[in-house]
Design a protein around this motif. Structure first.
Motif, PDB file in Angstrom:
ATOM      1  N   SER B  58       0.836  -1.204   0.000  1.00  0.00           N
ATOM      2  CA  SER B  58       0.000   0.000   0.000  1.00  0.00           C
ATOM      3  C   SER B  58       0.869   1.252   0.000  1.00  0.00           C
ATOM      4  O   SER B  58       0.547   2.245  -0.660  1.00  0.00           O
ATOM      5  CB  SER B  58      -0.916   0.017   1.217  1.00  0.00           C
ATOM      6  OG  SER B  58      -1.764  -1.094   1.214  1.00  0.00           O
ATOM      7  N   GLN B 102      -8.999   0.849  -1.352  1.00  0.00           N
ATOM      8  CA  GLN B 102      -9.356  -0.414  -0.703  1.00  0.00           C
ATOM      9  C   GLN B 102     -10.749  -0.353  -0.067  1.00  0.00           C
ATOM     10  O   GLN B 102     -11.522  -1.264  -0.167  1.00  0.00           O
ATOM     11  CB  GLN B 102      -8.298  -0.742   0.352  1.00  0.00           C
ATOM     12  CG  GLN B 102      -8.396  -2.147   0.879  1.00  0.00           C
ATOM     13  CD  GLN B 102      -7.165  -2.520   1.699  1.00  0.00           C
ATOM     14  OE1 GLN B 102      -6.165  -1.810   1.707  1.00  0.00           O
ATOM     15  NE2 GLN B 102      -7.237  -3.632   2.372  1.00  0.00           N
ATOM     16  N   GLU B 181      -6.470  -3.943  -3.593  1.00  0.00           N
ATOM     17  CA  GLU B 181      -7.249  -5.068  -3.066  1.00  0.00           C
ATOM     18  C   GLU B 181      -8.661  -5.106  -3.650  1.00  0.00           C
ATOM     19  O   GLU B 181      -9.639  -5.011  -2.903  1.00  0.00           O
ATOM     20  CB  GLU B 181      -7.351  -4.972  -1.537  1.00  0.00           C
ATOM     21  CG  GLU B 181      -6.025  -4.793  -0.843  1.00  0.00           C
ATOM     22  CD  GLU B 181      -5.469  -6.102  -0.309  1.00  0.00           C
ATOM     23  OE1 GLU B 181      -6.048  -7.158  -0.598  1.00  0.00           O
ATOM     24  OE2 GLU B 181      -4.441  -6.053   0.383  1.00  0.00           O
TER      25      GLU B 181
HETATM   26 MG   LIG Z   1      -2.298  -2.592   2.297  1.00  0.00          MG
END
Ligand SMILES: [Mg+2]
Ligand SMILES: Nc1ncnc2c1ncn2[C@@H]1O[C@H](COP(=O)(O)OP(=O)(O)OP(=O)(O)O)[C@@H](O)[C@H]1O
Lengths: 372, 273
Positions: B58, B102, B181
């Motif tokens: 991330s 996400q 994700e």
């Molecule tokens: Mg992450």
């Protein structure tokens, strides 16, 4: 690094031929839409869209183009793409299908329905507030029955935060209020030579009215809002739900300690506010009306009796419940997002101050009927 | 000439890579997340970044989209050096990529349709009806029902949030699409839907797609190349087939678990068909 974009443009050398140039992208379409709308395929049987001079076209460009082409197509004119890349052609086809789908409209609500909905919301709101109060009362009964479950630590912490930490602001505000009351009174009393009555004025008004009121308002703004924001944020982050699943009643942990804490702290703060308020009045009385501290206090002792103090403190006790109940209730009503936390917090402050003032005037009426 | 990539053709000539990261180091206090990390993403590919929790995926994504500055090293995105980029260029760059966060990152006070239309409303002078029509289209393109457009983000399920976030990322037909994700927290059906969606979008917009994921099925089904992060570096890079032959312990950890094997068998079966 960037080649400058050539704005989108369209030309119509003859009625059946549209030539597109430039970049037909979101950033470069500009006003081509307006130009496009004015173009029609008057009496041509077929329109050819020449894409050979096109730099690039994205879905915004394709959409604008197809929107106009749809009108042309509806008149029975056929459309042919000339020199389009396979990829843009595909985009054109997808959009051609999609553009026929009508846009979903937000349903219109009539005024009457709005009023009805609003009324229903208010009704439900009142009802759920009452049931929240009921739940809190039940929780209170539970811990009276099982004192072991009383959460002492959070209660003490809340007394410190809402009570002790608020001493400076409450003290200062009341002191200034005492000065103001004495100052306003001084002018009038001096005319009648009734200087000494400033003691009664300051004493009664501070003890019975101003101290409980100003303290409650400060605490509603200071602690009530904090309660609403704390619980609201916990709702958003699903902490409240987690608490329930673990088997902790949120009311036990979050509301009861606050109620008990404020029921202790607010009356005490009110007494403190009485002291500083009268002190302010006393100082003003000496400088404006030549009444010494000694003289002031003697008169204060003989004129102002215990009920005045108790009435003020009793009111503070009631206000404490209002502030905690409204603050926590609004916090629990938070829905889903950060914006909602802000809204509920504001609402908690506005509502609790409003209710405190309404109750205060009710008390005045009741007490005067009872000759207190 | 290829009409669509007219603008991008020129760029393609001098930068075959849309993302170039060189000697990127990232430190939080004394904790070093990336040390001398190099990474290239080629134009038009579907690229995935995998790695254990805390390996800095991330963070890497945040560095690519200018939300976080690396402690040292250089990053070039779509030919622009993020270290020396001007505010104006950064603005244009942001319109050339789309990011699906996400947790959606949708604005709670706007309904879904307004969320999707927001980038266009903010950066162009297109009229409102046009923006609404486009937003409704992107909504259906992402596999949501038109009614969903009038709902507010808190009322949506996790999967719907992701799709709505994707629809917003598509506002400017991005050349580069980042998905963080995309399938985490979705049921297998929903995750499968995202597989197909990613491929459809790739065909339609021919964007480069960078995916951060733990989903082995998604990795086998849609990606061209995969980078495995570990120990602050890229420890493995290649197609899933190539990676499955490599010996690095971190990579083996990915493939040798029971889930890794099942996903691989599944993918090979599909390929044979
Ligand atoms: Mg992450
Ligand atoms: N703002 C920050 N301050 C301090 N440390 C941070 C910060 N952001 C990330 N880190 C650290 O950087 C490391 C990498 O974090 P990152 O979120 O990139 O991991 P990840 O690979 O995305 O993991 P996951 O798969 O669990 O999402 C972690 O050890 C984390 O503690």
């Amino acid at each position: 690094m960037q080649t400058p974009l050539i704005p989108a443009d369209i030309a119509q050398p003859d009625p059946g031929l549209f030539v597109l140039t430039g970049s037909w992208t979101a950033r470069a379409v500009g006003d081509v839409d307006r130009k496009l709308v004015s173009m029609s395929a008057a009496d041509a049987a077929e329109v050819v869209i020449d894409g050979s001079h096109l730099d690039t076209i994205d879905s915004v460009g394709v959409w604008i183009l197809q929107r106009q082409l749809k009108k042309i197509r509806d008149k029975g004119v056929s459309i042919r793409l000339l020199d389009w890349s396979s990829h843009s052609q595909k985009l054109m086809e997808i959009v051609e299908e999609q553009i026929a789908v009508p846009l979903l409209q937000t349903p219109q609500i009539s005024l009457l329905e709005k009023i009805g909905r609003k009324g229903e919301a208010v009704w439900k709101d009142t009802f759920s507030l009452l049931s929240f109060i009921g739940e809190a009362a039940l929780a209170f009964v539970r811990i009276v029955a099982h004192p072991m479950r009383w959460r002492v630590r959070p209660t003490l912490k809340y007394i410190q935060i809402a009570g002790f930490d608020a001493l400076p602001i409450v003290g200062l505000t009341s002191f200034l209020l005492g000065i103001v009351v004495a100052y306003q009174g001084a002018d009038q009393l001096r005319h009648y030579g009734a200087n000494i009555f400033v003691v009664d004025l300051v004493g009664f008004s501070m003890l019975r009215e101003f101290s409980p009121l100003i303290t409650a308002i400060i605490i509603a703004g200071r602690s009530g809002s904090a309660y609403a924001a704390q619980i609201g944020t916990m709702v958003v982050t699903e902490e409240i739900d987690a608490m329930r699943t673990i088997g902790i009643e949120p009311i036990d942990l979050l509301v009861l300690p606050k109620i008990i804490a404020l029921a202790v702290a607010l009356p005490l703060l009110t007494v403190f506010s009485d002291v500083t308020g009268v002190l302010g009045g006393m100082i003003m009385a000496r400088s404006q009306l030549d009444i010494g501290f000694n003289e002031f206090l003697v008169r204060f002792g003989s004129e102002i009796h215990l009920p005045a103090l108790l009435i003020g403190v009793g009111k503070a006790f009631v206000f404490a419940f209002i502030i905690v109940i409204i603050g926590c209730y609004q916090g629990f009503r938070t829905k889903g997002n950060a914006d909602s936390v802000g809204r509920q917090t504001t609402r908690s402050v506005v509502q609790s101050i409003f209710i405190v003032i309404v109750l205060d005037s009710l008390f005045s009426v009741i007490f005067s009927m009872l000759d207190l | 000439m290829d009409a669509v990539t007219g603008q991008t053709d020129a760029a393609q000539a001098n930068t075959p890579n849309v993302i170039e990261m060189r000697k990127v180091c990232t430190r939080f206090g004394t904790h070093s997340v990336h040390t001398d990390l190099d990474l290239d993403v080629r134009r038009g590919e579907i690229f995935a970044i995998v790695g254990g929790s805390g390996s800095g995926k991330s963070t890497l994504l945040r560095e690519m989209i200018m939300l976080h500055r690396p402690s040292s090293g250089s990053i070039k995105i779509l030919g622009a050096d993020l270290q020396t980029i001007s505010e104006e260029e950064a603005m244009i760059l942001r319109q050339r990529w789309g990011v699906m966060f996400q947790h959606g990152g949708l604005f709670g006070t706007l309904n879904v349709l307004d969320n999707i239309g927001l980038p266009l409303r903010e950066h162009t002078r297109l009229d409102d009806t046009l923006i609404n029509e486009l937003a409704a289209w992107k909504l259906t393109l992402s596999g949501l029902k038109p009614e969903t457009g009038l709902q507010y983000p808190p009322e949506l399920s996790g999967g719907m949030l992701k799709r709505a976030s994707l629809a917003r990322a598509l506002a400017f037909d991005p050349e580069l699409l980042f998905l963080d994700e995309p399938t985490a927290g979705l049921d297998p059906g929903g995750a499968g839907g995202i597989d197909t969606l990613v491929r459809t979008l790739h065909d339609l917009y021919r964007s480069t797609i960078v995916i951060i994921t733990h989903d082995l099925d998604l990795l086998w089904q849609v990606t061209d190349r995969v980078a495995v992060l570990g120990e602050g570096k890229v420890v493995g890079l290649g197609s899933m087939m190539e990676l499955s032959q490599m010996d690095h312990p971190i990579i083996r950890g990915y493939f040798d678990g029971p889930r890794g094997r099942t996903a691989q068998e599944q993918a090979q079966k599909l390929n044979k068909e």
